[in-house]
Design a protein around this motif. Structure first.
Motif, PDB file in Angstrom:
ATOM      1  N   UNK A 154       0.819  -1.207   0.000  1.00 53.10           N
ATOM      2  CA  UNK A 154       0.000   0.000   0.000  1.00 53.10           C
ATOM      3  C   UNK A 154       0.855   1.260   0.000  1.00 53.10           C
ATOM      4  N   UNK A 155       1.997   1.232   0.673  1.00 57.12           N
ATOM      5  CA  UNK A 155       2.854   2.420   0.711  1.00 57.12           C
ATOM      6  C   UNK A 155       3.502   2.699  -0.641  1.00 57.12           C
ATOM      7  N   UNK A 156       3.589   1.687  -1.504  1.00 58.90           N
ATOM      8  CA  UNK A 156       4.169   1.901  -2.825  1.00 58.90           C
ATOM      9  C   UNK A 156       3.156   2.452  -3.826  1.00 58.90           C
ATOM     10  N   UNK A 157       1.883   2.428  -3.491  1.00 58.91           N
ATOM     11  CA  UNK A 157       0.874   3.006  -4.374  1.00 58.91           C
ATOM     12  C   UNK A 157       1.035   4.523  -4.415  1.00 58.91           C
ATOM     13  N   UNK A 158       0.948   5.147  -5.593  1.00 60.60           N
ATOM     14  CA  UNK A 158       1.156   6.595  -5.683  1.00 60.60           C
ATOM     15  C   UNK A 158       0.194   7.408  -4.815  1.00 60.60           C
ATOM     16  N   UNK A 159      -1.026   6.941  -4.654  1.00 58.59           N
ATOM     17  CA  UNK A 159      -2.000   7.692  -3.849  1.00 58.59           C
ATOM     18  C   UNK A 159      -1.518   7.825  -2.415  1.00 58.59           C
ATOM     19  N   UNK A 160      -1.119   6.724  -1.816  1.00 59.75           N
ATOM     20  CA  UNK A 160      -0.688   6.755  -0.422  1.00 59.75           C
ATOM     21  C   UNK A 160       0.704   7.360  -0.275  1.00 59.75           C
ATOM     22  N   UNK A 161       1.571   7.150  -1.269  1.00 60.44           N
ATOM     23  CA  UNK A 161       2.907   7.740  -1.221  1.00 60.44           C
ATOM     24  C   UNK A 161       2.800   9.266  -1.225  1.00 60.44           C
ATOM     25  N   UNK A 162       1.932   9.811  -2.076  1.00 62.35           N
ATOM     26  CA  UNK A 162       1.760  11.268  -2.116  1.00 62.35           C
ATOM     27  C   UNK A 162       1.109  11.789  -0.842  1.00 62.35           C
ATOM     28  N   UNK A 163       0.134  11.030  -0.313  1.00 63.56           N
ATOM     29  CA  UNK A 163      -0.527  11.489   0.912  1.00 63.56           C
ATOM     30  C   UNK A 163       0.444  11.522   2.081  1.00 63.56           C
ATOM     31  N   UNK A 164       1.191  10.444   2.294  1.00 60.91           N
ATOM     32  CA  UNK A 164       2.124  10.417   3.422  1.00 60.91           C
ATOM     33  C   UNK A 164       3.312  11.343   3.176  1.00 60.91           C
TER      34      UNK A 164
END
Length: 137
Positions: free
Chosen positions: A7-17
C-alpha cells in the motif's frame, strides 16, 4: 508480500504520506496531479478510520464489558477526529502550495472561513491548471 509495503508503494498513499514530510512548506508549489492524488489518499485513509470507528460502535463495543465506565475500544470512536486534527496542517500546506502553483496567493485559503460559497470557490481555484509564468507574491 508485506501488505503495508504494497500500500505504501501506491502513488496515492505515497503522495498522501509525503504531505507529512512537507508540513511547514507553505512557499513551494505542488502540481495538480500530485495534489489530487494526495487528497484521494487523504479521503481513503479517513474513510478507513471512519469504517473502523463504525465497526467498533456497532459490533465490538456492545460486546465488551464496561469496567468503571471505561472501555478501551472507546478510543476507536475518536479515530476519525484524531486523524483530522493530525492531518490539518499538512493538508493546509498542500493547499497553499497548490494555489501557488496555479498562480494564486496562499491568502485565498481564507475562503475556508466562508461556509459553502467559500469552499466552492476554493475548490475551483485548486482545480486550475499550473500557470506557466508563475510569479511569487
Amino acid at each position: 508480500m508485506n501488505i503495508a509495503r504494497y500500500f505504501m508503494e501506491l502513488p496515492i498513499f505515497r503522495d498522501f504520506f509525503g504531505l507529512f514530510s512537507q508540513v511547514m512548506d507553505y512557499r513551494g508549489s505542488m502540481s495538480r496531479q500530485d495534489f489530487w492524488r494526495a487528497m484521494a489518499g487523504y479521503v481513503l485513509v479517513y474513510v478507513f478510520f471512519a469504517l473502523i470507528s463504525v465497526g467498533m460502535l456497532d459490533y465490538v463495543i456492545p460486546a465488551l464489558p464496561i469496567r468503571n465506565g471505561f472501555v478501551l475500544a472507546d478510543f476507536f470512536v475518536y479515530l476519525p477526529t484524531v486523524f483530522l486534527v493530525i492531518s490539518f496542517l499538512p493538508v493546509l500546506a498542500a493547499q497553499a502550495r497548490r494555489l501557488q502553483n496555479a498562480g494564486f496567493s496562499h491568502w485565498w485559503l481564507l475562503l475556508i472561513i466562508i461556509p459553502y460559497i467559500g469552499w466552492f470557490i476554493l475548490l475551483i481555484l485548486l482545480v486550475y491548471p499550473t500557470r506557466s509564468a508563475y510569479v511569487a507574491n
